[in-house]
Design a protein around this motif. Structure first.
Motif, PDB file in Angstrom:
ATOM      1  N   LYS A 238       0.831  -1.208   0.000  1.00 47.96           N
ATOM      2  CA  LYS A 238       0.000   0.000   0.000  1.00 47.96           C
ATOM      3  C   LYS A 238       0.866   1.258   0.000  1.00 47.96           C
ATOM      4  O   LYS A 238       0.579   2.218  -0.718  1.00 47.96           O
ATOM      5  N   ARG A 239       1.941   1.240   0.771  1.00 44.94           N
ATOM      6  CA  ARG A 239       2.828   2.408   0.806  1.00 44.94           C
ATOM      7  C   ARG A 239       3.532   2.604  -0.542  1.00 44.94           C
ATOM      8  O   ARG A 239       3.744   3.741  -0.986  1.00 44.94           O
ATOM      9  N   TYR A 240       3.898   1.500  -1.191  1.00 47.55           N
ATOM     10  CA  TYR A 240       4.534   1.586  -2.506  1.00 47.55           C
ATOM     11  C   TYR A 240       3.600   2.269  -3.506  1.00 47.55           C
ATOM     12  O   TYR A 240       4.009   3.174  -4.247  1.00 47.55           O
ATOM     13  N   VAL A 241       2.334   1.849  -3.537  1.00 41.18           N
ATOM     14  CA  VAL A 241       1.374   2.428  -4.482  1.00 41.18           C
ATOM     15  C   VAL A 241       1.139   3.904  -4.179  1.00 41.18           C
ATOM     16  O   VAL A 241       1.085   4.737  -5.091  1.00 41.18           O
ATOM     17  N   ALA A 242       1.019   4.247  -2.905  1.00 37.52           N
ATOM     18  CA  ALA A 242       0.804   5.649  -2.537  1.00 37.52           C
ATOM     19  C   ALA A 242       1.958   6.521  -3.022  1.00 37.52           C
ATOM     20  O   ALA A 242       1.745   7.613  -3.574  1.00 37.52           O
ATOM     21  N   GLU A 243       3.179   6.053  -2.845  1.00 42.56           N
ATOM     22  CA  GLU A 243       4.334   6.843  -3.274  1.00 42.56           C
ATOM     23  C   GLU A 243       4.427   6.897  -4.796  1.00 42.56           C
ATOM     24  O   GLU A 243       4.844   7.914  -5.371  1.00 42.56           O
ATOM     25  N   ALA A 244       4.017   5.829  -5.480  1.00 44.53           N
ATOM     26  CA  ALA A 244       4.019   5.812  -6.946  1.00 44.53           C
ATOM     27  C   ALA A 244       3.007   6.803  -7.503  1.00 44.53           C
ATOM     28  O   ALA A 244       3.228   7.400  -8.569  1.00 44.53           O
ATOM     29  N   ILE A 245       1.895   6.990  -6.799  1.00 48.99           N
ATOM     30  CA  ILE A 245       0.917   8.014  -7.199  1.00 48.99           C
ATOM     31  C   ILE A 245       1.466   9.402  -6.889  1.00 48.99           C
ATOM     32  O   ILE A 245       1.410  10.314  -7.715  1.00 48.99           O
ATOM     33  N   ARG A 246       1.984   9.568  -5.693  1.00 46.01           N
ATOM     34  CA  ARG A 246       2.442  10.887  -5.224  1.00 46.01           C
ATOM     35  C   ARG A 246       3.560  11.455  -6.098  1.00 46.01           C
ATOM     36  O   ARG A 246       3.631  12.666  -6.327  1.00 46.01           O
ATOM     37  N   THR A 247       4.443  10.593  -6.616  1.00 49.29           N
ATOM     38  CA  THR A 247       5.603  11.073  -7.373  1.00 49.29           C
ATOM     39  C   THR A 247       5.398  11.027  -8.887  1.00 49.29           C
ATOM     40  O   THR A 247       6.312  11.364  -9.640  1.00 49.29           O
ATOM     41  N   ALA A 248       4.208  10.614  -9.331  1.00 47.51           N
ATOM     42  CA  ALA A 248       3.961  10.492 -10.769  1.00 47.51           C
ATOM     43  C   ALA A 248       3.778  11.858 -11.424  1.00 47.51           C
ATOM     44  O   ALA A 248       3.178  12.768 -10.843  1.00 47.51           O
ATOM     45  N   PRO A 250       2.031  13.892 -14.619  1.00 48.50           N
ATOM     46  CA  PRO A 250       0.883  13.686 -15.519  1.00 48.50           C
ATOM     47  C   PRO A 250       1.333  13.276 -16.916  1.00 48.50           C
ATOM     48  O   PRO A 250       2.242  13.871 -17.492  1.00 48.50           O
ATOM     49  N   MET A 251       0.700  12.247 -17.445  1.00 49.87           N
ATOM     50  CA  MET A 251       0.977  11.769 -18.799  1.00 49.87           C
ATOM     51  C   MET A 251      -0.338  11.441 -19.482  1.00 49.87           C
ATOM     52  O   MET A 251      -1.269  10.930 -18.857  1.00 49.87           O
ATOM     53  N   GLY A 252      -0.439  11.714 -20.766  1.00 50.48           N
ATOM     54  CA  GLY A 252      -1.637  11.401 -21.517  1.00 50.48           C
ATOM     55  C   GLY A 252      -2.775  12.356 -21.239  1.00 50.48           C
ATOM     56  O   GLY A 252      -2.664  13.309 -20.460  1.00 50.48           O
ATOM     57  N   LYS A 253      -3.922  12.079 -21.868  1.00 49.20           N
ATOM     58  CA  LYS A 253      -5.090  12.954 -21.780  1.00 49.20           C
ATOM     59  C   LYS A 253      -6.089  12.508 -20.717  1.00 49.20           C
ATOM     60  O   LYS A 253      -7.036  13.232 -20.412  1.00 49.20           O
ATOM     61  N   GLY A 254      -5.900  11.311 -20.161  1.00 53.05           N
ATOM     62  CA  GLY A 254      -6.852  10.791 -19.188  1.00 53.05           C
ATOM     63  C   GLY A 254      -6.188  10.473 -17.868  1.00 53.05           C
ATOM     64  O   GLY A 254      -5.411  11.273 -17.336  1.00 53.05           O
ATOM     65  N   LEU A 255      -6.495   9.269 -17.331  1.00 57.44           N
ATOM     66  CA  LEU A 255      -5.875   8.817 -16.093  1.00 57.44           C
ATOM     67  C   LEU A 255      -4.519   8.202 -16.431  1.00 57.44           C
ATOM     68  O   LEU A 255      -4.443   7.116 -17.002  1.00 57.44           O
ATOM     69  N   GLY A 256      -3.463   8.909 -16.065  1.00 63.16           N
ATOM     70  CA  GLY A 256      -2.127   8.485 -16.444  1.00 63.16           C
ATOM     71  C   GLY A 256      -1.559   7.403 -15.552  1.00 63.16           C
ATOM     72  O   GLY A 256      -2.134   7.045 -14.512  1.00 63.16           O
ATOM     73  N   PRO A 257      -0.395   6.869 -15.930  1.00 66.14           N
ATOM     74  CA  PRO A 257       0.241   5.788 -15.177  1.00 66.14           C
ATOM     75  C   PRO A 257       0.901   6.281 -13.897  1.00 66.14           C
ATOM     76  O   PRO A 257       1.210   7.466 -13.748  1.00 66.14           O
ATOM     77  N   LEU A 258       1.126   5.361 -12.978  1.00 63.37           N
ATOM     78  CA  LEU A 258       1.856   5.644 -11.750  1.00 63.37           C
ATOM     79  C   LEU A 258       3.355   5.701 -12.045  1.00 63.37           C
ATOM     80  O   LEU A 258       3.810   5.204 -13.082  1.00 63.37           O
ATOM     81  N   ASN A 259       4.100   6.258 -11.126  1.00 65.89           N
ATOM     82  CA  ASN A 259       5.562   6.266 -11.231  1.00 65.89           C
ATOM     83  C   ASN A 259       6.081   4.967 -10.610  1.00 65.89           C
ATOM     84  O   ASN A 259       6.629   4.952  -9.508  1.00 65.89           O
ATOM     85  N   LEU A 260       5.910   3.876 -11.328  1.00 62.22           N
ATOM     86  CA  LEU A 260       6.180   2.550 -10.779  1.00 62.22           C
ATOM     87  C   LEU A 260       7.662   2.299 -10.529  1.00 62.22           C
ATOM     88  O   LEU A 260       8.019   1.447  -9.716  1.00 62.22           O
ATOM     89  N   LEU A 261       8.520   3.022 -11.201  1.00 65.89           N
ATOM     90  CA  LEU A 261       9.959   2.807 -11.068  1.00 65.89           C
ATOM     91  C   LEU A 261      10.616   3.798 -10.117  1.00 65.89           C
ATOM     92  O   LEU A 261      11.845   3.937 -10.116  1.00 65.89           O
ATOM     93  N   PHE A 262       9.814   4.459  -9.284  1.00 68.19           N
ATOM     94  CA  PHE A 262      10.404   5.479  -8.414  1.00 68.19           C
ATOM     95  C   PHE A 262      11.537   4.961  -7.521  1.00 68.19           C
ATOM     96  O   PHE A 262      12.489   5.702  -7.244  1.00 68.19           O
ATOM     97  N   PRO A 263      11.503   3.687  -7.052  1.00 70.96           N
ATOM     98  CA  PRO A 263      12.643   3.249  -6.225  1.00 70.96           C
ATOM     99  C   PRO A 263      13.961   3.222  -7.002  1.00 70.96           C
ATOM    100  O   PRO A 263      15.038   3.361  -6.427  1.00 70.96           O
ATOM    101  N   LEU A 264      13.880   3.052  -8.331  1.00 66.86           N
ATOM    102  CA  LEU A 264      15.085   3.008  -9.146  1.00 66.86           C
ATOM    103  C   LEU A 264      15.502   4.387  -9.608  1.00 66.86           C
ATOM    104  O   LEU A 264      16.675   4.619  -9.910  1.00 66.86           O
ATOM    105  N   ARG A 265      14.551   5.317  -9.663  1.00 65.89           N
ATOM    106  CA  ARG A 265      14.828   6.652 -10.166  1.00 65.89           C
ATOM    107  C   ARG A 265      15.206   7.616  -9.030  1.00 65.89           C
ATOM    108  O   ARG A 265      15.636   8.735  -9.273  1.00 65.89           O
ATOM    109  N   GLY A 266      14.969   7.171  -7.806  1.00 61.49           N
ATOM    110  CA  GLY A 266      15.297   8.008  -6.681  1.00 61.49           C
ATOM    111  C   GLY A 266      14.249   9.043  -6.357  1.00 61.49           C
ATOM    112  O   GLY A 266      14.440   9.923  -5.519  1.00 61.49           O
ATOM    113  N   ARG A 267      13.057   8.937  -7.010  1.00 67.24           N
ATOM    114  CA  ARG A 267      11.963   9.861  -6.704  1.00 67.24           C
ATOM    115  C   ARG A 267      10.649   9.258  -7.225  1.00 67.24           C
ATOM    116  O   ARG A 267      10.643   8.347  -7.997  1.00 67.24           O
TER     117      ARG A 267
END
Length: 267
Positions: A238-248, A250-267
Protein backbone atom coordinates in the motif's frame (compact mmCIF):
# COMPACT_ATOMS: atom_id res chain seq x y z
CA UNK A 1 17.76 -12.91 -8.86
CA UNK A 2 14.36 -14.37 -7.99
CA UNK A 3 11.87 -14.92 -10.81
CA UNK A 4 8.17 -14.03 -10.56
CA UNK A 5 5.40 -14.51 -13.10
CA UNK A 6 2.49 -12.29 -14.09
CA UNK A 7 -0.51 -13.77 -15.90
CA UNK A 8 -2.54 -10.83 -17.19
CA UNK A 9 -3.63 -8.72 -20.15
CA UNK A 10 -1.46 -6.46 -22.30
CA UNK A 11 -1.95 -2.70 -21.94
CA UNK A 12 -0.11 -0.90 -24.77
CA UNK A 13 -0.02 2.32 -22.72
CA UNK A 14 1.89 0.48 -19.94
CA UNK A 15 -0.36 1.77 -17.18
CA UNK A 16 -1.71 -1.64 -16.19
CA UNK A 17 -1.45 -5.34 -17.06
CA UNK A 18 1.78 -7.19 -17.73
CA UNK A 19 3.78 -4.13 -18.77
CA UNK A 20 3.03 -2.43 -15.46
CA UNK A 21 3.54 -5.63 -13.46
CA UNK A 22 7.01 -6.09 -14.93
CA UNK A 23 7.95 -2.56 -13.84
CA UNK A 24 6.72 -3.26 -10.31
CA UNK A 25 8.80 -6.44 -10.18
CA UNK A 26 11.86 -4.59 -11.48
CA UNK A 27 11.38 -1.85 -8.89
CA UNK A 28 11.51 -4.56 -6.20
CA UNK A 29 14.64 -6.17 -7.65
CA UNK A 30 12.85 -9.20 -9.10
CA UNK A 31 13.02 -10.74 -12.59
CA UNK A 32 9.58 -10.85 -14.16
CA UNK A 33 8.19 -13.22 -16.78
CA UNK A 34 4.74 -12.92 -18.31
CA UNK A 35 1.87 -14.82 -19.85
CA UNK A 36 -0.50 -12.56 -21.81
CA UNK A 37 -4.19 -13.48 -21.65
CA UNK A 38 -5.68 -10.67 -23.74
CA UNK A 39 -4.54 -7.97 -26.15
CA UNK A 40 -6.24 -4.67 -25.41
CA UNK A 41 -6.55 -1.44 -27.36
CA UNK A 42 -6.32 1.23 -24.69
CA UNK A 43 -4.65 4.41 -23.54
CA UNK A 44 -4.95 6.69 -20.53
CA UNK A 45 -8.42 7.63 -21.85
CA UNK A 46 -9.84 4.09 -21.55
CA UNK A 47 -10.18 0.63 -23.09
CA UNK A 48 -11.47 0.66 -26.67
CA UNK A 49 -11.32 -3.06 -27.43
CA UNK A 50 -9.88 -6.36 -26.22
CA UNK A 51 -9.05 -9.63 -27.96
CA UNK A 52 -8.58 -12.68 -25.72
CA UNK A 53 -5.62 -14.97 -26.24
CA UNK A 54 -6.64 -18.59 -26.89
CA UNK A 55 -6.64 -20.82 -23.81
CA UNK A 56 -4.34 -23.25 -25.65
CA UNK A 57 -1.75 -20.50 -26.04
CA UNK A 58 -2.04 -19.60 -22.36
CA UNK A 59 -1.50 -23.25 -21.40
CA UNK A 60 1.50 -23.57 -23.70
CA UNK A 61 3.06 -20.35 -22.42
CA UNK A 62 2.72 -21.36 -18.79
CA UNK A 63 4.19 -24.80 -19.41
CA UNK A 64 7.05 -23.34 -21.47
CA UNK A 65 7.99 -20.82 -18.78
CA UNK A 66 7.71 -23.36 -15.96
CA UNK A 67 10.08 -25.76 -17.74
CA UNK A 68 12.81 -23.13 -18.08
CA UNK A 69 12.17 -20.19 -15.72
CA UNK A 70 10.09 -21.53 -12.82
CA UNK A 71 8.56 -18.72 -10.80
CA UNK A 72 8.93 -18.20 -7.06
CA UNK A 73 5.64 -16.32 -6.98
CA UNK A 74 2.68 -15.75 -9.32
CA UNK A 75 0.42 -12.73 -9.80
CA UNK A 76 -2.83 -13.29 -11.72
CA UNK A 77 -4.70 -10.36 -13.24
CA UNK A 78 -7.08 -10.06 -16.19
CA UNK A 79 -8.00 -13.50 -17.57
CA UNK A 80 -10.65 -12.44 -20.11
CA UNK A 81 -12.42 -15.79 -20.66
CA UNK A 82 -13.67 -18.82 -18.77
CA UNK A 83 -11.27 -20.93 -20.82
CA UNK A 84 -8.30 -18.90 -19.63
CA UNK A 85 -9.47 -19.08 -16.02
CA UNK A 86 -9.65 -22.88 -16.37
CA UNK A 87 -6.21 -23.02 -18.02
CA UNK A 88 -4.62 -21.11 -15.13
CA UNK A 89 -6.43 -23.27 -12.58
CA UNK A 90 -5.12 -26.42 -14.29
CA UNK A 91 -1.59 -24.99 -14.22
CA UNK A 92 -1.80 -24.26 -10.49
CA UNK A 93 -3.22 -27.73 -9.86
CA UNK A 94 -0.23 -29.27 -11.64
CA UNK A 95 2.19 -27.20 -9.58
CA UNK A 96 0.48 -28.27 -6.37
CA UNK A 97 0.52 -31.87 -7.56
CA UNK A 98 4.29 -31.64 -7.98
CA UNK A 99 4.68 -30.27 -4.48
CA UNK A 100 5.42 -26.67 -5.55
CA UNK A 101 4.31 -24.19 -2.87
CA UNK A 102 4.81 -20.57 -3.86
CA UNK A 103 2.71 -17.47 -3.11
CA UNK A 104 -0.09 -16.83 -5.60
CA UNK A 105 -1.92 -13.47 -5.65
CA UNK A 106 -5.15 -13.03 -7.63
CA UNK A 107 -6.29 -9.56 -8.68
CA UNK A 108 -9.81 -10.42 -9.95
CA UNK A 109 -10.05 -7.97 -12.87
CA UNK A 110 -13.62 -7.90 -14.18
CA UNK A 111 -14.20 -4.43 -15.55
CA UNK A 112 -12.03 -1.56 -16.74
CA UNK A 113 -12.17 1.81 -15.02
CA UNK A 114 -13.94 3.09 -18.15
CA UNK A 115 -16.68 0.46 -17.69
CA UNK A 116 -15.76 -2.18 -20.31
CA UNK A 117 -16.40 -5.80 -19.24
CA UNK A 118 -13.15 -7.76 -19.04
CA UNK A 119 -14.49 -11.09 -17.71
CA UNK A 120 -17.94 -12.47 -18.47
CA UNK A 121 -20.37 -14.18 -16.07
CA UNK A 122 -19.18 -17.67 -17.03
CA UNK A 123 -15.61 -16.65 -16.31
CA UNK A 124 -16.58 -15.25 -12.92
CA UNK A 125 -18.25 -18.57 -12.08
CA UNK A 126 -15.16 -20.60 -13.00
CA UNK A 127 -12.98 -18.17 -11.07
CA UNK A 128 -15.11 -18.68 -7.95
CA UNK A 129 -15.31 -22.46 -8.23
CA UNK A 130 -11.90 -23.46 -9.55
CA UNK A 131 -9.37 -20.65 -9.14
CA UNK A 132 -10.13 -19.14 -5.72
CA UNK A 133 -9.47 -22.44 -3.89
CA UNK A 134 -5.98 -22.54 -5.45
CA UNK A 135 -4.67 -19.06 -4.61
CA UNK A 136 -3.29 -17.68 -1.36
CA UNK A 137 -4.34 -14.05 -1.77
CA UNK A 138 -7.14 -12.16 -3.52
CA UNK A 139 -7.18 -8.35 -3.85
CA UNK A 140 -10.63 -7.14 -5.03
CA UNK A 141 -11.79 -3.54 -5.11
CA UNK A 142 -15.27 -2.81 -3.74
CA UNK A 143 -17.09 -3.67 -6.97
CA UNK A 144 -15.16 -6.91 -7.45
CA UNK A 145 -15.66 -7.85 -3.81
CA UNK A 146 -19.41 -7.40 -4.20
CA UNK A 147 -19.57 -9.47 -7.39
CA UNK A 148 -17.54 -12.35 -5.96
CA UNK A 149 -19.29 -12.38 -2.58
CA UNK A 150 -22.75 -11.87 -4.06
CA UNK A 151 -23.36 -8.79 -1.91
CA UNK A 152 -23.78 -5.07 -2.34
CA UNK A 153 -20.54 -3.45 -1.20
CA UNK A 154 -20.53 0.34 -1.32
CA UNK A 155 -19.04 1.54 1.94
CA UNK A 156 -16.58 0.62 4.67
CA UNK A 157 -19.18 -1.12 6.83
CA UNK A 158 -20.07 -3.52 3.99
CA UNK A 159 -16.53 -4.83 3.60
CA UNK A 160 -15.94 -7.20 6.57
CA UNK A 161 -18.85 -9.58 5.98
CA UNK A 162 -18.28 -9.62 2.23
CA UNK A 163 -14.59 -10.38 2.80
CA UNK A 164 -15.51 -13.26 5.12
CA UNK A 165 -17.91 -14.66 2.51
CA UNK A 166 -15.18 -14.45 -0.11
CA UNK A 167 -12.62 -16.00 2.21
CA UNK A 168 -14.92 -19.00 2.72
CA UNK A 169 -14.62 -19.81 -1.01
CA UNK A 170 -10.90 -20.53 -0.71
CA UNK A 171 -8.54 -22.57 1.40
CA UNK A 172 -6.30 -20.60 3.75
CA UNK A 173 -7.22 -17.52 1.72
CA UNK A 174 -6.04 -14.02 2.63
CA UNK A 175 -8.27 -11.20 1.38
CA UNK A 176 -7.27 -7.58 0.88
CA UNK A 177 -10.32 -5.53 -0.05
CA UNK A 178 -8.97 -2.27 -1.46
CA UNK A 179 -10.90 0.88 -0.61
CA UNK A 180 -9.39 3.29 -3.10
CA UNK A 181 -12.79 4.88 -3.76
CA UNK A 182 -13.53 5.45 -0.08
CA UNK A 183 -12.71 8.56 1.92
CA UNK A 184 -10.36 7.86 3.57
CA UNK A 185 -9.15 5.10 1.20
CA UNK A 186 -8.57 2.42 3.85
CA UNK A 187 -8.00 -1.21 2.83
CA UNK A 188 -9.26 -4.23 4.75
CA UNK A 189 -6.97 -7.20 5.35
CA UNK A 190 -8.72 -10.42 6.34
CA UNK A 191 -5.98 -12.92 7.13
CA UNK A 192 -6.36 -16.65 6.55
CA UNK A 193 -6.63 -17.25 10.29
CA UNK A 194 -9.59 -14.88 10.56
CA UNK A 195 -7.73 -11.86 11.98
CA UNK A 196 -8.88 -8.53 10.57
CA UNK A 197 -6.78 -5.38 10.12
CA UNK A 198 -7.50 -2.02 8.55
CA UNK A 199 -4.70 -0.48 6.47
CA UNK A 200 -5.12 3.30 6.73
CA UNK A 201 -4.87 5.33 3.55
CA UNK A 202 -4.79 8.97 2.55
CA UNK A 203 -6.40 10.85 -0.30
CA UNK A 204 -3.79 11.89 -2.87
CA UNK A 205 -5.09 14.36 -5.43
CA UNK A 206 -3.77 13.10 -8.77
CA UNK A 207 -4.91 11.98 -12.20
CA UNK A 208 -2.05 9.46 -12.31
CA UNK A 209 -4.10 6.56 -10.97
CA UNK A 210 -4.35 4.14 -13.89
CA UNK A 211 -3.46 0.60 -12.81
CA UNK A 212 -3.42 1.02 -9.03
CA UNK A 213 -4.94 -2.44 -8.54
CA UNK A 214 -2.33 -4.07 -10.76
CA UNK A 215 0.47 -2.26 -8.96
CA UNK A 216 -0.82 -3.18 -5.51
CA UNK A 217 -1.20 -6.89 -6.23
CA UNK A 218 2.22 -7.10 -7.91
CA UNK A 219 3.89 -5.21 -5.06
CA UNK A 220 2.12 -7.50 -2.58
CA UNK A 221 3.43 -10.57 -4.39
CA UNK A 222 6.94 -9.08 -4.39
CA UNK A 223 6.88 -8.61 -0.63
CA UNK A 224 5.53 -12.14 -0.09
CA UNK A 225 8.35 -13.59 -2.21
CA UNK A 226 10.77 -11.76 0.10
CA UNK A 227 9.16 -13.59 3.02
CA UNK A 228 7.20 -10.72 4.61
CA UNK A 229 4.39 -11.59 7.02
CA UNK A 230 0.85 -10.90 5.71
CA UNK A 231 0.28 -7.60 7.52
CA UNK A 232 3.76 -6.31 6.68
CA UNK A 233 3.45 -7.34 3.03
CA UNK A 234 0.07 -5.66 2.57
CA UNK A 235 1.22 -2.51 4.36
CA UNK A 236 4.40 -2.23 2.30
CA UNK A 237 2.46 -2.74 -0.95
CA UNK A 238 0.00 0.00 0.00
CA UNK A 239 2.83 2.41 0.81
CA UNK A 240 4.53 1.59 -2.51
CA UNK A 241 1.37 2.43 -4.48
CA UNK A 242 0.80 5.65 -2.54
CA UNK A 243 4.33 6.84 -3.27
CA UNK A 244 4.02 5.81 -6.95
CA UNK A 245 0.92 8.01 -7.20
CA UNK A 246 2.44 10.89 -5.22
CA UNK A 247 5.60 11.07 -7.37
CA UNK A 248 3.96 10.49 -10.77
CA UNK A 249 4.07 13.18 -13.44
CA UNK A 250 0.88 13.69 -15.52
CA UNK A 251 0.98 11.77 -18.80
CA UNK A 252 -1.64 11.40 -21.52
CA UNK A 253 -5.09 12.95 -21.78
CA UNK A 254 -6.85 10.79 -19.19
CA UNK A 255 -5.87 8.82 -16.09
CA UNK A 256 -2.13 8.49 -16.44
CA UNK A 257 0.24 5.79 -15.18
CA UNK A 258 1.86 5.64 -11.75
CA UNK A 259 5.56 6.27 -11.23
CA UNK A 260 6.18 2.55 -10.78
CA UNK A 261 9.96 2.81 -11.07
CA UNK A 262 10.40 5.48 -8.41
CA UNK A 263 12.64 3.25 -6.22
CA UNK A 264 15.08 3.01 -9.15
CA UNK A 265 14.83 6.65 -10.17
CA UNK A 266 15.30 8.01 -6.68
CA UNK A 267 11.96 9.86 -6.70
Amino acid sequence: MQTVLTIAGFDPSSGAGVTADLMVFAAHGLFGTSCITSLTVQSTVGVQASTPVAAETVRATLDCLESDLPAEGIKIGMLATAGNVAAVAEFLERLRGHGVRIPVVLDPVMRSSSGRELLDAEGVGVLRERLLPLVDWVTPNLEELGILAGRIVMQRGDMPEAARDLQAMGKELNVVATGGHLNPPDDLLMRAGGEMDWLPGEQIVSRSTHGTGCAFSSALLSRLVFGDAPLDAAGMAKRYVAEAIRTAEPMGKGLGPLNLLFPLRGR
